[in-house]
Scaffold this active site. Structure first.
Site, PDB file in Angstrom:
ATOM      1  N   SER A 136       0.476  -1.582   0.122  1.00 35.67           N
ATOM      2  CA  SER A 136      -0.510   0.073  -0.403  1.00 35.67           C
ATOM      3  C   SER A 136      -0.018   1.053   0.227  1.00 35.67           C
ATOM      4  CB  SER A 136      -0.916   0.078   1.567  1.00 35.67           C
ATOM      5  OG  SER A 136      -1.693   0.795   1.182  1.00 35.67           O
ATOM      6  N   ARG A 202     -11.928   7.149   9.245  1.00 36.83           N
ATOM      7  CA  ARG A 202     -11.210   5.125   9.245  1.00 36.83           C
ATOM      8  C   ARG A 202     -12.821   4.659   8.592  1.00 36.83           C
ATOM      9  NH1 ARG A 202      -6.836   2.941   9.294  1.00 36.83           N
ATOM     10  NH2 ARG A 202      -7.849   1.034  10.614  1.00 36.83           N
ATOM     11  N   ASP A 290      -8.508  -6.014  -4.851  1.00 38.45           N
ATOM     12  CA  ASP A 290      -8.767  -4.805  -4.165  1.00 38.45           C
ATOM     13  C   ASP A 290      -9.076  -3.950  -4.574  1.00 38.45           C
ATOM     14  OD1 ASP A 290      -7.217  -2.709  -2.789  1.00 38.45           O
ATOM     15  OD2 ASP A 290      -5.285  -4.102  -3.171  1.00 38.45           O
ATOM     16  N   HIS A 319      -8.093  -5.253  -0.418  1.00 34.45           N
ATOM     17  CA  HIS A 319      -6.898  -4.053   0.343  1.00 34.45           C
ATOM     18  C   HIS A 319      -6.601  -5.077   0.822  1.00 34.45           C
ATOM     19  CE1 HIS A 319      -3.773  -1.478  -1.065  1.00 34.45           C
ATOM     20  NE2 HIS A 319      -3.969  -1.109   0.579  1.00 34.45           N
ATOM     21  N   ASP A 320      -7.257  -5.245   2.075  1.00 38.36           N
ATOM     22  CA  ASP A 320      -6.996  -5.702   3.867  1.00 38.36           C
ATOM     23  C   ASP A 320      -5.801  -7.057   3.961  1.00 38.36           C
ATOM     24  OD1 ASP A 320      -6.632  -3.250   5.451  1.00 38.36           O
ATOM     25  OD2 ASP A 320      -8.638  -3.817   6.322  1.00 38.36           O
TER      26      ASP A 320
END
Length: 352
Positions: A136, A202, A290, A319-320
């Site tokens: 990332s 967040r 992703d 993505h995580d």
């Protein structure tokens, strides 16, 4: 053996925009020992809100019994400029005013992060990095470093990252900053300023990090008669609360701006020409689903970097997945190392 340290740079640190930071501090952590030949360095570039303790946030890939372990390697991870885990950031004291910087902190770029890492590497006596890895925002740092100092980086691993931050990624970051700046306390110059806005930011970020299927498998309701207080709602609130307890809105604001600045073609001939400058033996890993850094971005990196190897993993976490799918990453990276041009690139841990 793990050591947490802080490097104090005595000279003014010049940023890409020409501004200078005085009394620069870089928090970093090391694991293991630098060998006599100084050829066992693994350097890790961390992502947006992570810290220098890579054994904490990339457990499974890094650790006592992991692929990258302190018995075989000298592992270094430095906290990026602007982050609030010990490196100079917006809450640090401005030596000119004697007060915290807050919003007077100078704008940062990914190249500034790399320049700070270069200073630390020099301080540690590291001339050659056996393997540089990042995912990332960490991958953005790694690819820039590979371009800036091609002779220092022997092996480069880029995970779920890109050569230029996309309009899609910038739009997500701007949406988060809009959330932060709607919290009026962000402009109050206080350490917890903008915390409510950061909580909302967040929540926005999580939607880009995860997938429909991830929420469907972890936040689905067990009953059919609910009309409020859903698990998914509680999860978004919980994750927001967790972040504001360990991070601050000012660092988040500046780091997302730095991410937006990422473009390896800036002040170079082109993006493609910049990537051709990389000399490292390179592995690029994408995550099939992703949402934030589509796999096409990693494919582009692999196509443009000379002789790069390309691999794709699937993760329900999107993505995580670059933080979660450590077994898959271990297999791909381990095979890459074994099959590399130099069979002795790195000493892999033997397993029974």
């Amino acid at each position: 053996m793990s050591t947490a340290s802080t490097y104090h740079h005595t000279k003014p640190f010049k940023l890409e925009n020409g501004k200078k930071i005085r009394n620069l501090q870089i928090a970093y952590q090391t694991y293991g020992k630098l060998n006599a030949n100084k050829d066992n360095v693994i350097w890790v570039c961390h992502a947006l809100t992570a810290n220098a303790d890579v054994f904490e946030w990339w457990e499974g890939l890094f650790g006592q019994n992991a692929l990258f372990n302190p018995e075989d390697h000298y592992i270094v991870c430095a906290n990026v400029l602007g982050s609030n885990y010990g490196t100079t950031n917006p809450l640090s004291i401005n030596p000119v005013t004697g007060q915290p910087y807050y919003l007077s902190f100078p704008p940062l770029t990914i190249r500034d992060f790399v320049a700070a890492h270069q200073l630390l590497a020099r301080h540690l006596g590291i001339d050659s990095i056996k393997l540089l890895i990042g995912g990332s925002l960490g991958g953005q740092q790694a690819v820039e470093w590979g371009i800036i100092e091609p002779s220092r980086i022997e092996n480069l691993i880029l995970v779920a990252t890109n050569a230029v931050h996309s309009p899609w990624g910038i739009a997500f970051n701007e949406s988060q900053r809009l959330a932060i700046t709607t919290d009026r306390t962000f402009f109050a110059n206080q350490p917890d300023g903008g915390s409510k806005g950061l909580k909302t930011a967040r929540s926005i970020a999580l939607l880009s990090y995860r997938t429909y299927h991830a929420y469907g498998s972890t936040q689905v309701e067990s009953v059919n008669d609910k009309t409020d207080h859903f698990r998914a709602s509680s999860y978004q609130n919980y994750q927001g609360e967790k972040l504001i307890k360990r991070f601050n809105a000012y660092s988040y604001y500046y780091l997302t701006k730095a991410m937006d600045s990422h473009n390896v073609g800036r002040n170079r001939k082109s993006i493609a020409e910049a990537l051709k400058l990389i000399k490292a033996n390179t592995l690029v890993i994408g995550i099939e689903n992703d949402f934030l850094f589509p796999v096409s971005e990693q494919k582009y990196l692999a196509d443009q970097i000379n002789d790069a190897t390309f691999a794709v993993i699937h993760s329900e976490y999107g993505h995580d997945g670059f933080l979660i799918e450590t077994n898959a990453l271990t297999n791909i990276i381990g095979n890459f190392i074994r099959e590399s041009r130099d069979k002795k690139i790195i000493k892999l841990q033997h397993t029974a």
